[in-house]
Every structure is written in structure tokens, then in C-alpha cells.
Write an enzyme that holds these catalytic residues in place. Structure first.
Site, short mmCIF file in Angstrom:
data_model
loop_
_atom_site.label_atom_id
_atom_site.label_comp_id
_atom_site.label_asym_id
_atom_site.label_seq_id
_atom_site.Cartn_x
_atom_site.Cartn_y
_atom_site.Cartn_z
N LYS A 154 96.37 -97.78 0.98
CA LYS A 154 95.08 -97.68 0.53
C LYS A 154 94.21 -98.91 1.17
O LYS A 154 94.57 -100.24 1.18
CB LYS A 154 95.05 -97.96 -1.07
CG LYS A 154 93.48 -97.97 -1.49
CD LYS A 154 93.65 -98.22 -3.22
CE LYS A 154 92.04 -98.51 -3.39
NZ LYS A 154 91.79 -99.37 -4.41
N LYS A 162 90.41 -104.95 0.06
CA LYS A 162 90.24 -106.22 0.52
C LYS A 162 91.42 -107.28 0.55
O LYS A 162 91.55 -108.16 0.94
CB LYS A 162 88.79 -107.02 0.15
CG LYS A 162 88.65 -107.04 -1.36
CD LYS A 162 87.55 -107.66 -1.68
CE LYS A 162 87.19 -107.97 -3.23
NZ LYS A 162 86.82 -106.61 -3.88
N LYS A 195 95.85 -107.55 -12.93
CA LYS A 195 94.89 -108.68 -12.22
C LYS A 195 96.02 -110.34 -12.46
O LYS A 195 96.05 -110.97 -11.60
CB LYS A 195 93.66 -108.95 -12.80
CG LYS A 195 92.92 -107.99 -12.26
CD LYS A 195 91.16 -108.12 -12.84
CE LYS A 195 90.33 -107.06 -12.23
NZ LYS A 195 89.25 -106.73 -12.89
P1 ADP Z 1 88.80 -103.59 -3.20
O1 ADP Z 1 90.20 -102.63 -3.49
O2 ADP Z 1 88.59 -103.72 -1.74
O3 ADP Z 1 88.73 -104.70 -4.12
P2 ADP Z 1 87.11 -102.82 -5.23
O4 ADP Z 1 88.26 -102.47 -6.13
O5 ADP Z 1 85.85 -103.84 -5.43
O6 ADP Z 1 87.68 -102.46 -3.68
O7 ADP Z 1 86.30 -101.22 -5.25
C1 ADP Z 1 84.83 -101.23 -5.35
C2 ADP Z 1 84.68 -99.53 -5.35
O8 ADP Z 1 85.02 -98.81 -4.17
C3 ADP Z 1 85.38 -98.89 -6.44
O9 ADP Z 1 84.42 -97.93 -6.92
C4 ADP Z 1 86.51 -98.25 -5.67
O10 ADP Z 1 86.93 -96.87 -6.37
C5 ADP Z 1 85.93 -97.85 -4.28
N1 ADP Z 1 87.05 -98.03 -3.35
C6 ADP Z 1 87.57 -99.09 -2.82
N2 ADP Z 1 88.52 -98.88 -1.90
C7 ADP Z 1 88.69 -97.54 -1.77
C8 ADP Z 1 89.57 -96.81 -0.94
N3 ADP Z 1 90.47 -97.14 0.11
N4 ADP Z 1 89.51 -95.43 -0.88
C9 ADP Z 1 88.34 -94.88 -1.81
N5 ADP Z 1 87.74 -95.75 -2.60
C10 ADP Z 1 87.77 -96.95 -2.66
#
Ligand code: ADP
Ligand code: TRP
Length: 320
Positions: A189, A192, A110
């Protein structure tokens, strides 16, 4: 079996969240007692805009309820409505070795992404341990990125139990190995942070634009294409029945279908799947008190478990 998981309210949910976290989590409702919470204390480590936080909590709640989370079965609550978690986090923090937290990669990751180096961001895993141990969770469904935090939680629980007696259950991570990483519109991947997402409940025009903007190679319409190398097919297959997926794969391989047409098919199947969720979300949104009432009831149920665990932990260390 007690299942618990949480999600941070830190932005609009996308298809990666849906297939990677929401759908598997909602289907677990059938399998045991489930606690699911919106981790707003955790979100404060990175969110500085109060209005954005308030709106995100409401949006995440509406999104999950619209997609099928059943609040009469699942205890659905907001983390900050269960303040017991903060006291437990303190009781855990005083027995947590510094080295255990120093080894966590998510803090360093982070910082590398420009997040401020704060005490809260550093001790984030201790609060997460408190979320889990407070509810006596046995299974914790999380993405691979959270695996280390579950190991830390187990270490803390074992250390506490060794020092004070059997107060906590030792939880297991439930890592969905079969859930592939969902790819975004640029082939990385979907996240956001990368600006490559396809939203869950954005307006349809915007979603159409996001889907039509998926990057592709420069194969001609008539060329046969490998479905497994295409992120369009990758997403299509998640929505489709096995028969629809097989038919689409055959069309890729046969040639004669351009990427534009494949994207249109993806948009249509997205719309078909989400139309009932959109309707439900719109209906729930009409009642201004619905989300607040659901979360209030969830908090009441969560606090019953929380106060029991906290009381036992306080007594164990000598505060009672
Ligand atoms: P972001 O990467 O958009 O910030 P988060 O880290 O907040 O998303 O993820 C929230 C949940 O969604 C977690 O459990 C994460 O494993 C799942 N997740 C996020 N992006 C993906 C993806 N591209 N493929 C599969 N699972 C995902
Ligand atoms: N750290 C998790 C994430 O960023 C969210 C979370 C907080 C959580 N507390 C939890 C997940 C407890 C599972 C259990 O995705």
C-alpha cells in the site's frame, strides 16, 4: 445533503491520497453542501515541529485548490480556526463511555508504529465526532481505516440525543468501496510511512525517478505480461481514458514491451494529467495571501453553522 470530511496535514500528499481521497472528495462537490477541513488539531497528536505543521497546512490547501477544490462551493477551512469544536468535544467527552474509546484500534496501531501514548491520541475519536456533529453532517466520506471512528461518532450522537433531546444528526460513513488501495513503488500500500510513495507535486525529476524505481518481476522484454498483476499498469489505468487503458493492457499481453517502456508511458500520462494542476498551483502560490484568505472565508462560513449547533448543545446540557 451535508457532506463533511477532513484530512490531516501531516506530510506531502502522494498518488494514493489523490486517487483514494482527493479525487473522490473533489467530485462530491457537485452533490450537495460540502464541508472540507484541514485537521490541524488532530495532526498535533503526532506532529511536534511547528514550522512543519504551518507549511503542511499551506501545502495541503494549495494541493487541494490546485486539483480542483472550489472554495466558492465547498466550505474549506482549517479545523483550529473553528474553536467551537473544542468545546463541543468536551460536551461529548463527558458522556462518552471509556469502553467505546478503548475499543478503537487506531490508538493501538499508532502506538505499535512508535507514536507517543498521549491523552490526545487516545481521545482523538471524540474530537473527530465533534468535527462531524458540529456541522450536522449527514455523509462522511472516509477510507476504510476510519470506519470505526464513524461508528463511535454515531454512538456518541445517539447517546447525547437520548439524554438531552434531538440535537445532532446521525451521520453515515461513505466508504468508497470501489476505490482500490493504491500500491506504492514496492508493491505494498502506498503510504508516507513506508517510503514507497509517488508524490503529487514533487519536482518532475524526482517523480520520474520514483516511477522508474517501481519494483517489477524479471520478465524479459519479449515476454507477454499480465497487466492486472503489474502496479505500473494499476497506476496507468487510473490516469488513462478507457481506450488508453485497453491499449496499454493489450501491449502488456502481447509481449515486446519492457517494463522500462511501460514506466515511461506512466510518467508521460502522469505529466499530462498533472500539468494543468501544476500550473494552477504555481499561479496560486504567487499570491501570498490567497490561501489565508480562502481559509479565512471558509472559517467564517463554518463558524456560522458551528455556533448554531454549539449554542443548542450548550443549552441542552444546562450551560445556557
Ligand atoms: P498515509 O498512509 O500516507 O499516512 P493518510 O493515512 O494520511 O496517508 O491518508 C489520507 C487519505 O488518503 C485517507 O483518506 C486514505 O484513505 C487515503 N489514502 C492514503 N493512502 C492510500 C492508498 N495507498 N490507496 C488509497 N487511498 C489512500
Ligand atoms: N481522522 C481522519 C484521518 O486521519 C481525519 C479527520 C479528522 C476526519 N476529523 C475528521 C475525517 C472528520 C472525516 C471527518 O484521515
Amino acid at each position: 445533503m451535508t457532506i463533511l470530511t477532513g484530512i490531516q496535514p501531516s506530510g506531502k500528499l502522494h498518488l494514493g491520497n489523490y486517487f483514494g481521497a482527493m479525487r473522490p472528495m473533489i467530485s462530491l462537490q457537485e452533490q450537495g453542501e460540502e464541508f472540507f477541513f484541514i485537521a490541524d488539531y488532530h495532526a498535533l497528536t503526532t506532529v511536534r515541529d511547528p514550522q512543519f505543521l504551518r507549511e503542511s497546512v499551506r501545502d495541503v490547501a494549495l494541493d487541494f485548490l490546485a486539483c480542483g477544490l472550489d472554495p466558492s462551493r465547498t466550505v474549506f477551512y482549517r479545523q483550529s480556526d473553528v474553536p467551537e469544536v473544542q468545546e463541543l468535544a468536551w460536551l461529548l467527552s463527558v458522556i462518552t463511555p471509556m469502553g467505546l474509546i478503548e475499543r478503537c484500534h487506531s490508538y493501538k496501531d499508532k502506538l505499535a508504529h512508535g507514536k507517543p501514548a498521549t491523552h490526545g491520541l487516545f481521545t482523538y475519536p471524540v474530537l473527530m465526532a465533534a468535527d462531524i456533529l458540529l456541522m450536522q453532517a449527514e455523509k462522511v466520506p472516509v477510507g476504510k481505516d476510519q470506519k470505526q471512528h464513524l461508528e463511535v461518532t454515531r454512538d456518541i450522537a445517539i447517546k447525547f440525543n437520548n439524554a438531552y433531546g434531538e440535537i445532532f444528526k446521525i451521520p453515515d460513513a461513505l466508504i468508497a468501496e470501489n476505490v482500490a488501495v493504491i500500491l506504492g513503488t514496492d508493491g505494498q500500500k502506498m503510504s508516507k510511512s513506508y517510503g514507497n510513495t509517488i508524490g503529487l507535486f514533487d519536482d518532475l525529476k524526482r517523480i520520474r525517478k520514483q516511477i522508474m524505481g517501481i519494483k517489477t518481476d524479471c520478465a524479459a522484454v519479449e515476454d507477454p505480461k499480465d497487466p492486472d498483476a503489474s502496479s505500473i499498469y494499476g497506476l496507468y489505468k487510473l490516469f488513462a481514458t478507457p481506450e488508453e487503458a485497453a491499449a496499454m493492457a493489450a501491449r502488456f499481453r502481447a509481449g515486446g514491451m519492457g517494463y522500462g517502456e511501460a514506466k515511461k508511458a506512466l510518467f508521460e500520462i502522469y505529466e499530462r494529467t498533472f500539468a494543468p494542476f501544476r500550473e494552477k498551483r504555481a499561479a496560486l502560490e504567487k499570491d501570498p495571501d490567497y490561501v489565508a484568505d480562502v481559509l479565512k472565508d471558509g472559517a467564517r462560513r463554518a463558524r456560522e453553522r458551528a455556533s448554531d449547533t454549539l449554542h443548542r448543545a450548550r443549552a441542552a446540557v444546562g450551560l445556557e
